[in-house]
Design an enzyme around this catalytic site. Structure first.
Site, PDB file in Angstrom:
ATOM      1  N   GLY A  93      -0.034  -6.258  -2.489  1.00 31.58           N
ATOM      2  CA  GLY A  93       1.185  -7.033  -2.366  1.00 31.58           C
ATOM      3  C   GLY A  93       1.269  -7.743  -1.021  1.00 31.58           C
ATOM      4  O   GLY A  93       0.353  -7.704  -0.196  1.00 31.58           O
ATOM      5  N   THR A 100      -2.144   1.910  -7.940  1.00 28.51           N
ATOM      6  CA  THR A 100      -3.318   2.521  -8.572  1.00 28.51           C
ATOM      7  C   THR A 100      -2.902   3.484  -9.667  1.00 28.51           C
ATOM      8  O   THR A 100      -3.514   3.526 -10.745  1.00 28.51           O
ATOM      9  CB  THR A 100      -4.155   3.247  -7.505  1.00 28.51           C
ATOM     10  OG1 THR A 100      -4.524   2.322  -6.484  1.00 28.51           O
ATOM     11  CG2 THR A 100      -5.394   3.847  -8.120  1.00 28.51           C
ATOM     12  N   SER A 157      -5.014   4.886  -1.005  1.00 28.98           N
ATOM     13  CA  SER A 157      -4.764   3.444  -1.009  1.00 28.98           C
ATOM     14  C   SER A 157      -6.000   2.701  -1.491  1.00 28.98           C
ATOM     15  O   SER A 157      -7.118   2.947  -1.031  1.00 28.98           O
ATOM     16  CB  SER A 157      -4.393   2.980   0.406  1.00 28.98           C
ATOM     17  OG  SER A 157      -4.250   1.580   0.450  1.00 28.98           O
ATOM     18  N   SER A 158      -5.800   1.775  -2.426  1.00 28.59           N
ATOM     19  CA  SER A 158      -6.899   0.921  -2.898  1.00 28.59           C
ATOM     20  C   SER A 158      -7.156  -0.155  -1.856  1.00 28.59           C
ATOM     21  O   SER A 158      -6.277  -0.950  -1.550  1.00 28.59           O
ATOM     22  CB  SER A 158      -6.546   0.284  -4.245  1.00 28.59           C
ATOM     23  OG  SER A 158      -6.356   1.258  -5.230  1.00 28.59           O
ATOM     24  N   SER A 161       0.839  -1.190   0.000  1.00 27.43           N
ATOM     25  CA  SER A 161       0.000   0.000   0.000  1.00 27.43           C
ATOM     26  C   SER A 161       0.877   1.243   0.000  1.00 27.43           C
ATOM     27  O   SER A 161       1.779   1.388   0.818  1.00 27.43           O
ATOM     28  CB  SER A 161      -0.903  -0.005   1.239  1.00 27.43           C
ATOM     29  OG  SER A 161      -1.670   1.177   1.302  1.00 27.43           O
ATOM     30  N   GLY A 162       0.607   2.132  -0.939  1.00 28.51           N
ATOM     31  CA  GLY A 162       1.411   3.339  -1.064  1.00 28.51           C
ATOM     32  C   GLY A 162       2.554   3.226  -2.018  1.00 28.51           C
ATOM     33  O   GLY A 162       3.347   4.171  -2.148  1.00 28.51           O
ATOM     34  N   ASN A 171      -0.383   5.536   2.683  1.00 25.94           N
ATOM     35  CA  ASN A 171      -0.766   6.045   1.369  1.00 25.94           C
ATOM     36  C   ASN A 171      -2.013   6.909   1.523  1.00 25.94           C
ATOM     37  O   ASN A 171      -2.949   6.539   2.233  1.00 25.94           O
ATOM     38  CB  ASN A 171      -1.038   4.871   0.407  1.00 25.94           C
ATOM     39  CG  ASN A 171      -1.283   5.358  -1.012  1.00 25.94           C
ATOM     40  OD1 ASN A 171      -1.078   6.521  -1.324  1.00 25.94           O
ATOM     41  ND2 ASN A 171      -1.720   4.459  -1.864  1.00 25.94           N
ATOM     42  N   GLU A 223       1.907  -8.550   2.669  1.00 24.18           N
ATOM     43  CA  GLU A 223       1.784  -7.669   3.830  1.00 24.18           C
ATOM     44  C   GLU A 223       2.181  -8.418   5.093  1.00 24.18           C
ATOM     45  O   GLU A 223       1.826  -9.586   5.274  1.00 24.18           O
ATOM     46  CB  GLU A 223       0.347  -7.149   3.984  1.00 24.18           C
ATOM     47  CG  GLU A 223      -0.073  -6.160   2.908  1.00 24.18           C
ATOM     48  CD  GLU A 223      -1.430  -5.559   3.196  1.00 24.18           C
ATOM     49  OE1 GLU A 223      -2.067  -5.989   4.181  1.00 24.18           O
ATOM     50  OE2 GLU A 223      -1.862  -4.658   2.443  1.00 24.18           O
TER      51      GLU A 223
END
Length: 1531
Positions: free
Chosen positions: A436, A167, A214-215, A162-163, A211, A438
């Site tokens: 990804g 996206t 973040s999605s 994330s970040g 982020n 985590e």
């Protein structure tokens, strides 16, 4: 042991802070040594080794620093990868790097100017291995592979933390496909695909600690392409939406963006009914205690979301229903559940009331069932109150369920809008934006599912990489052994296998009293000591450890069962089903709360996660758990990916502080291990990572070969030479077209090559130094002889000088005496002349005064006589005017009586024929009006003629009187003698000379006094003139751009109209039930409304452009029309006055008939035949064989004949029909070069003829028609250039950059390192035909120039056309140079500029007088870029020279070229960063825009010069029979 492990070699050693640091060997390593002596930046250290395993990794040569592809490095290992990424990211500001088939993308945390339209144009159609790493390059490779393979689908897998920028990468990938895959009909599919991004970001993205955008879900978008490679539809799947974020956010985090956007727009009139407040007032949005994102305007983002929804066909009322549901979720979070004995909700709670109103449910029922649950005990239904915690959980579960179903419906609606309408996609490219790997301090069910998905993707990735390696070996026919790679199948079996973690979790969820502790106990019993990837923590009995491929992760079992069940009670759902509010956006009041999967999708986001618990026994489909659904959707995704050709993007987060261009090596290496980049390196290093074609290897290492080698026997020469260079045959292998090397062998070859070049350099230096010394000796000898010769000559010249000095003294004495005597004589003569002049002047002035007195008396007499005559004239004119008034009054009365009589007769006729009353009245009014106008015009003409004639007679009489008076005065004047006349003439000359002298003195004095004011005025005038010129140029550019846009929209409208006329291929199957039939009809009606609204919008847009087009046309041509009108008016007036003075006025027919002979008459019914034979149906070959101006002359003769015969309607109709015919011909034959050229020639000549009034002005007003013809001229010019650009575009880069015409440079420009073509992309087929070179470019330009000259077009138009083409050549070549590292070298600069390519183009332009017309300034950036590659780049003086020389390049372009500059040998050096920052940019402050690439699509405005046509008649024209225009009659 490598030969490179000697003293001075660089190695990498571990470091706790930097992960790896570079050190230098201080002594050679010998087998058996226990320690290495290393030199670090902070001193020497002893590094223990246990040979051969413990040897530190070797560093790559400096020449490989910053490589585009990590697999091109000589030594492939983790520190080399980390260092190369850091150098590219921090030093070169390059965020993209290849790693085999992977594109590694680092998040820069700032906006970079590398995603514009010009960058897309630069990457479109280019080979992936030739360009700089970029997301557009990967997208282009996927697109071209799909086009070449025909039916092979592609996938782009984007993953990362994330970040890390997933996206944004997916967004730019979709944007690239929308641009390069644009439909030929210019439909709105691409716009809809791009419009889906802001919608999904609003409802699926949120701010997290890592982020700001973040999605919180995974998505897979399939972009469908047609048979021509254009986008015709799309489809989206979503995975594992984080619904828990709706009800809970961690500190410094936010809920989904859409909630904050609604709260920020609460003051809008349409939003007031939602009863929204600030986001700080809602429980579901204020938990993170940070409701704002720096630099983001939530209100503006909502406007973007609404615009995107409108593009996708969601009407405003439907959007408001969506916002209503979202506002209800916010109000539901504020429902206050009282913690009293009965745990009742406050039935009159404001938030509950607002929620009930917005959702249309009973507030009391909702309040009751939020605090109670229904149970079945012994067959009886019992209602049990819930505790406060249970009630809050039930409320949150309802909110999550509503948001999850709303998210699923929006995804379904997006898919409906993006679905292909008229044909099924032939192929598709899928873009997977997924989370990804985590690992956190506390990992739960979400991290478990995410890591499980990454395990599956990593397995697919490993097998794909291994398969590519195997295919490469088979293609080259290499004997290969199986490469061992770490297969993570045991970990996947542990999770999804029989009695795996997910099976045991589902089984525990089915147990009535299942708990997390029981599930953990079952895991220990089943897998502990049984699976190598499962472990138990030492200090916990409610956690387990899984050994993933990326890291070891400990999961806490608390909450696994609840999250897997995702329980929602049935009673609140039943209340929502009974809602009284009709939701048009959902097409059914219960659609939101249905229990079937939405749209039949298997994604987790579109099915209800978990069962619905109630007193009754639920159905089996309600028992589906989140883990089971996620496993199904993941398996479907893997099946899809396995059926496509994958392309991988690994996004890396460089730091956790969100700072721009800050690199944290710990975080970076952690993500590199997790995303599979290092695994790719390991697989590549296990085989033959360095791969060279035989031509490349021979060109690079030819100096190591013994003897001469023929060019056609390269493979044999390489196979003979390599065993002598590398004794171990296991370190290399020969293929069909390539030679393969193990890791590190290229470094050995580079060292051998450097040693051989060093020895050769020493030998060359010895010979050169000897030659220099001998040349110095010969030069000294020649100098000594020259000095002797010059000394002897100096002595001789001194003697001669003495003799000449004596003779000169005598001459000077003689001359001096003569001068003194002459000066005395001249002084006496000048005094005598002065006395005579004063005497004569006094006498002359006395005579002059007498003449002035006599002249004044004569002038007074003349003025008196003139006044008397003028008074007499005024009395006569007043009497004449009075007499005219009386006569006209009498005639008017007589006319009035006649009109009254006629009126009485009309009244009688109207009584007899009442049916014709209205028509007669109209005719009468029209007749009266025409009679009045004719009478007034006749009277005005008569008065004008009488006054003109009387004034003429008066002037004649006055002239006769003055002549008589002059004669009388001449007879009465006394006679003047010749001597007096001569004296008077001399006095006048002297007076004139004195006046002229005084005037000059006055002018010089005034110039001296007002010099400053004059200079300032001139500067102000120049500045004003330049500003006006620039404004006029900008207006012309905008006007032609709007004309081009209008032509495109017109073509788009015609295409859509043709498409709507085609018979549809869809077969509608009516459903059986009545409700389904109604639903189908409703869908059809909505679709028709959307199509009608789209057509109306397109028509409105076209009309708007037409209006702007007309306004700009008037603005640009105002000054020219005014000047022409003034000139014509002055000419006509002067000619009319001259005719009036010289002779009596004649009738118009008598004036026009002598000049207008030899015209052509075209009848109204023959206009279509004329246009057909002259314009639309004529073949280009036949048109080129005719006289260039024949068609224009024929049309103009027809127009002038219609004008002469006073048929103005037919004259205008001919012009309009001609313009329409030209437009039709351009549209029908829009891709033909000759057609555009002939149409341009004819239109330009028609416009020139139409604006020419030098022979005889036209009576009809044709300005509007001339403007339309001018617009068609611009359209033909732009179409001609578009055809030329389409021919030049494929050969520009190969000809100007890649062609190697200079002998001796072909081997020098071969790439230096052992990089290989990326295995992920198929090799491109060799282009058929000749190799592109500058000869091909000049041949295309020469063909265009010859064709333009053959049509006799003006030279100014040729200069403008070739200026545009020169800009295309320079921009395309420079953009490719900036994006290709292999081109930034000294040899390539020499090839481009100094020797052949651009110099040849410059010579060609100069030979045709086109260099000064703007082509020089267009080519200047490319020329300066080539010079920059050849200039010295070391000292500050070099930097100042670069700044002065490269003034046409921006700072970004100079820095890009210098950072990409690649030495071609070890003797060259890279450009240091210190030189770029200090020596170059310190004194550089240019006004160039902050962009890297030039705009290839820039269009310069064109101006068509006026060509005066020669006078022509029908008898002079030779009309061939092939035109078939014999129906034209000569008059």
């Amino acid at each position: 042991v490598h030969a490179a492990e000697k003293r001075g070699a660089n190695v990498w050693v571990p470091d706790p802070e930097e992960v790896w640091v570079c050190a230098q060997l201080q002594q050679d390593y010998r087998p058996g040594d226990q320690q290495l002596l290393l030199l670090l930046s902070d001193g020497r250290v002893q590094y223990p080794v246990a040979p051969p395993v413990g040897l530190p990794p070797l560093g790559n040569p400096d020449i490989l620093e910053g490589e585009n592809d990590l697999t091109a490095l000589s030594f492939l290992h983790e520190p080399a990868v980390l260092h190369n990424l850091r150098v590219r990211f921090l030093h070169y500001n390059s965020i993209y790097t290849y790693c085999g088939i992977i594109l590694v993308a680092l998040n820069p945390y700032e906006e970079l100017p590398i995603y514009g339209e010009e960058v897309i144009d630069a990457y479109s159609g280019q080979d992936m291995a030739e360009m700089d790493p970029h997301i557009f390059s990967l997208a282009e490779d996927a697109y071209r592979t799909m086009i070449r393979s025909g039916e092979k689908n592609q996938s782009i897998i984007i993953s990362g933390e994330s970040g890390s920028g997933k996206t944004v990468s997916a967004k730019f990938t979709m944007r690239y496909f929308a641009v390069v895959g644009g439909a030929a009909q210019q439909t709105s599919v691409e716009e809809k695909v791009l419009a889906s991004n802001p919608i999904m970001e609003a409802i699926g993205n949120a701010k997290t600690i890592r982020n700001d955008n973040s999605s919180r879900f995974g998505k897979y978008i399939e972009i469908g392409f047609g048979s021509k490679g254009d986008i015709i539809g799309a489809n989206m799947r979503t995975y594992l939406l984080e619904k828990s974020r709706v009800v809970f956010q961690a500190p410094e985090e936010r809920n989904y963006h859409i909630f904050y956007q609604l709260c920020a727009s609460r003051d809008l009139p349409e939003m007031r009914g939602l009863k929204l407040n600030s986001a700080e007032d809602f429980q579901y949005t204020n938990q993170g205690m940070d409701i704002n994102i720096p630099g983001v305007d939530d209100a503006m983002e909502l406007e973007h979301t609404r615009n995107a929804l409108t593009i996708l066909g969601v009407q405003p009322d439907q959007q408001m229903e969506l916002f209503r549901i979202l506002a209800a979720v916010l109000h539901l979070g504020n429902v206050n559940i009282q913690a009293n004995s009965s745990d009742e909700c406050a039935k009159h709670d404001r938030s509950l009331v607002v929620f009930s109103i917005l959702m249309g449910v009973e507030g009391s029922q909702m309040a009751h069932w939020l605090c109670h649950q229904r149970l079945v005990v012994g067959g009886e239904m019992l209602v049990k109150p819930m505790s406060g915690q249970q009630a809050n959980e039930a409320r949150d579960a309802l909110a999550k369920h509503i948001y999850g179903q709303l998210f699923a419906w929006i995804v379904q609606r997006l898919n409906s809008a993006l679905r292909a309408q008229r044909e099924q996609p032939k192929t598709f490219i899928g873009v997977l934006d997924i989370y990804g790997f985590e690992t956190f301090d506390r990992n739960s069910f979400e991290q478990f599912c995410i890591n499980y998905a990454n395990e599956k993707l990593q397995q697919q990735f490993n097998r794909h990489v291994f398969q590519l390696e195997q295919e490469e070996y088979v293609r080259e026919e290499l004997p290969w052994n199986r490469i061992e790679f770490s297969d993570n199948q045991p970990c996947i079996t542990l999770i999804e296998g029989s009695l795996g973690l997910l099976d045991l979790l589902d089984e525990e969820c089915r147990v009535p009293k299942g708990s997390d502790e029981n599930w953990a106990r079952k895991l220990y019993e089943q897998h502990l000591n049984q699976s190598p990837n499962f472990r138990k923590p030492r200090m916990s009995n409610s956690a387990f450890i899984v050994l993933h491929f990326a890291d070891t992760v400990q999961y806490e079992c608390d909450g696994f069962l609840d999250k897997n069940r995702d329980t929602i009670f049935e009673e609140p759902i039943n209340i929502m089903r009974a809602s009284q509010v009709w939701f048009p956006c959902l097409l059914h009041p219960t659609k939101l709360f249905q229990q079937k999967p939405v749209g039949g999708s298997l994604s987790v986001s579109s099915v209800p996660n978990g069962g619905v618990r109630s007193g009754k026994r639920a159905h089996r489909e309600h028992k589906l758990t989140v883990g089971f659904q996620f496993r199904q959707s993941l398996q479907l995704l893997m099946d899809t990916l396995n059926s496509t050709t994958p392309h991988y993007v690994r996004c890396i987060k460089p730091n956790d502080l969100k700072q721009s261009f800050l690199f944290d090596p710990k975080r970076a290496v952690q993500q590199l291990r997790a995303c599979g980049v290092l695994e790719t390196i390991r697989i590549s290093a296990a085989g033959y990572p360095s791969r060279w074609t035989y031509e490349e290897f021979f060109g690079r290492y030819r100096v190591l070969f013994h003897g001469s080698s023929a060019q056609d026997e390269l493979q044999v020469s390489c196979q003979k030479a390599i065993p002598n260079l590398i004794p171990d045959p296991e370190q290399y292998c020969f293929g069909k077209t390539k030679v393969f090397f193990r890791a590190g062998q290229v470094a050995v070859l580079e060292k051998l090559r450097a040693e051989r070049l060093w020895l050769a350099g020493v030998l060359i230096q010895s010979w050169v130094r000897g030659w220099i010394q001998r040349r110095r000796y010969l030069q000294l000898r020649r100098s000594a002889l020259t000095l002797q010769r010059y000394a002897r000559g100096a002595l001789a010249r001194r003697l001669a000088w003495t003799l000449r000095y004596t003779w000169a003294a005598l001459i000077i004495q003689k001359t001096y005496r003569m001068v003194m005597v002459r000066q005395l004589y001249l002084a006496i003569r000048e005094a005598t002349i002065t006395i005579q002049a004063f005497a004569r002047g006094m006498q002359t002035r006395r005579t002059y005064r007498l003449l002035l007195e006599e002249r004044a008396a004569v002038r007074l007499q003349a003025w008196v006589r003139c006044w008397l005559t003028r008074c007499w004239f005024r009395r006569i004119r007043a009497a004449v005017v009075l007499l005219q008034c009386c006569v006209r009054r009498r005639a008017a009365r007589r006319e009035l009586r006649r009109l009254r009589a006629e009126a009485r007769s009309v009244e009688k006729y109207r009584e007899l024929n009442k049916g014709m009353e209205v028509k007669l009245m109209q005719l009468q009014l029209r007749a009266d009006q025409q009679a009045k106008e004719s009478a007034s015009l006749r009277e005005a003409l008569h008065v004008e003629r009488e006054s003109h004639s009387s004034e003429l007679e008066q002037l004649r009489s006055t002239l006769l009187k003055l002549q008589k008076q002059l004669q009388e005065k001449s007879h009465a004047a006394p006679s003047v003698t010749a001597q007096q006349e001569e004296e008077r003439r001399r006095a006048q000359e002297r007076a004139a000379q004195e006046i002229e002298r005084l005037t000059q003195v006055f002018v010089s004095t005034s110039d001296t006094l007002s010099a400053y004011q004059t200079r300032s005025f001139i500067c102000h005038f120049v500045i004003t003139y330049s500003a006006v010129q620039a404004e006029l140029e900008e207006e012309r550019r905008r006007y032609q751009g709007l004309l081009r846009e209008f032509t495109r929209l017109e073509q788009r409208y015609d295409n859509l109209r043709d498409m709507s006329m085609l018979p549809t291929a869809e077969v509608l199957l009516l459903p059986e039930t009545e409700s389904e039939r109604d639903m189908c009809l409703l869908h059809l009606s909505l679709r028709q409304e959307n199509e009608e609204s789209f057509s109306c919008t397109l028509l409105l847009q076209t009309l708007t452009l037409m209006v702007i087009h007309i306004v700009l046309s008037v603005t640009l041509k105002k000054k020219k029309v005014l000047a022409i009108s003034v000139c014509n008016s002055t000419t006509v007036l002067s000619s009319g006055l001259a005719m009036s003075v010289s002779q009596e006025p004649t009738s118009p027919s008598t004036q026009l008939s002598p000049a207008l002979t030899g015209l052509l008459e075209c009848r109204k019914k023959d206009e279509s035949r004329l246009m057909k034979n002259l314009i639309t149906d004529v073949r280009a070959e036949a048109a080129l064989s005719l006289n260039p101006g024949l068609a224009a002359q024929l049309l103009f003769l027809c127009v002038r004949q219609a004008d002469f015969s006073r048929d103005h309607t037919r004259a205008r109709g001919l012009c309009v029909t001609a313009a329409a015919a030209f437009k039709t011909a351009l549209k029908v034959k829009k891709n033909k070069y000759s057609t555009a050229l002939t149409k341009l020639t004819r239109q330009h000549r028609v416009v020139s003829c139409g604006t020419d009034n030098s022979v005889l002005p036209l009576q009809v007003e044709l300005r509007e028609q001339v403007r339309v013809l001018g617009d068609v001229c611009i359209q033909a010019y732009q179409q001609l250039l578009a055809i030329s650009e389409s021919r030049l575009q494929p050969i520009i880069v190969p000809a100007m950059l890649e062609s190697e015409t200079i002998p001796g440079l072909s081997g020098a420009v071969v790439k230096m390192v052992g990089s290989r073509k990326r295995a992920g992309s198929d090799p491109r087929p060799a282009a058929s035909g000749e190799v592109a070179s500058m000869a091909a470019v000049l041949r295309e330009l020469g063909a265009l120039h010859t064709a333009l000259e053959r049509q006799d077009l003006p030279a100014a138009l040729l200069e403008q056309a070739f200026r545009q083409l020169a800009h295309l050549l320079a921009a395309s070549a420079l953009n490719s140079l900036l994006l290709r590292k292999d081109m930034c070298c000294w040899n390539r600069g020499l090839q481009i500029r100094s020797e052949y390519n651009v110099s040849l183009l410059e010579e060609w332009l100069r030979s045709r007088d086109l260099w000064t017309g703007g082509a020089a300034s267009a080519l200047e950036p490319l020329i300066q870029a080539a010079q920059l590659l050849q200039m010295s780049k070391k000292t500050e003086v070099d930097g100042q020279a670069i700044v002065q020389t490269c003034n046409a390049l921006s700072s970004q372009q100079i820095v890009k070229i210098l950072t990409q500059y690649t030495p071609q040998s070890d003797l060259e050096e890279r450009v240091t960063l210190n030189f770029i920052r200090i020596g170059l940019l310190k004194g550089r402050s240019d006004g160039h825009p902050p962009q890297l690439l030039l705009d290839v699509r820039r269009v310069f405005p064109v101006t068509f010069p006026y060509l005066p046509p020669p006078p022509v008649s029908a008898e002079q024209l030779e009309i061939p029979e092939s035109l078939k225009i014999s129906f034209l009659r000569k008059v």
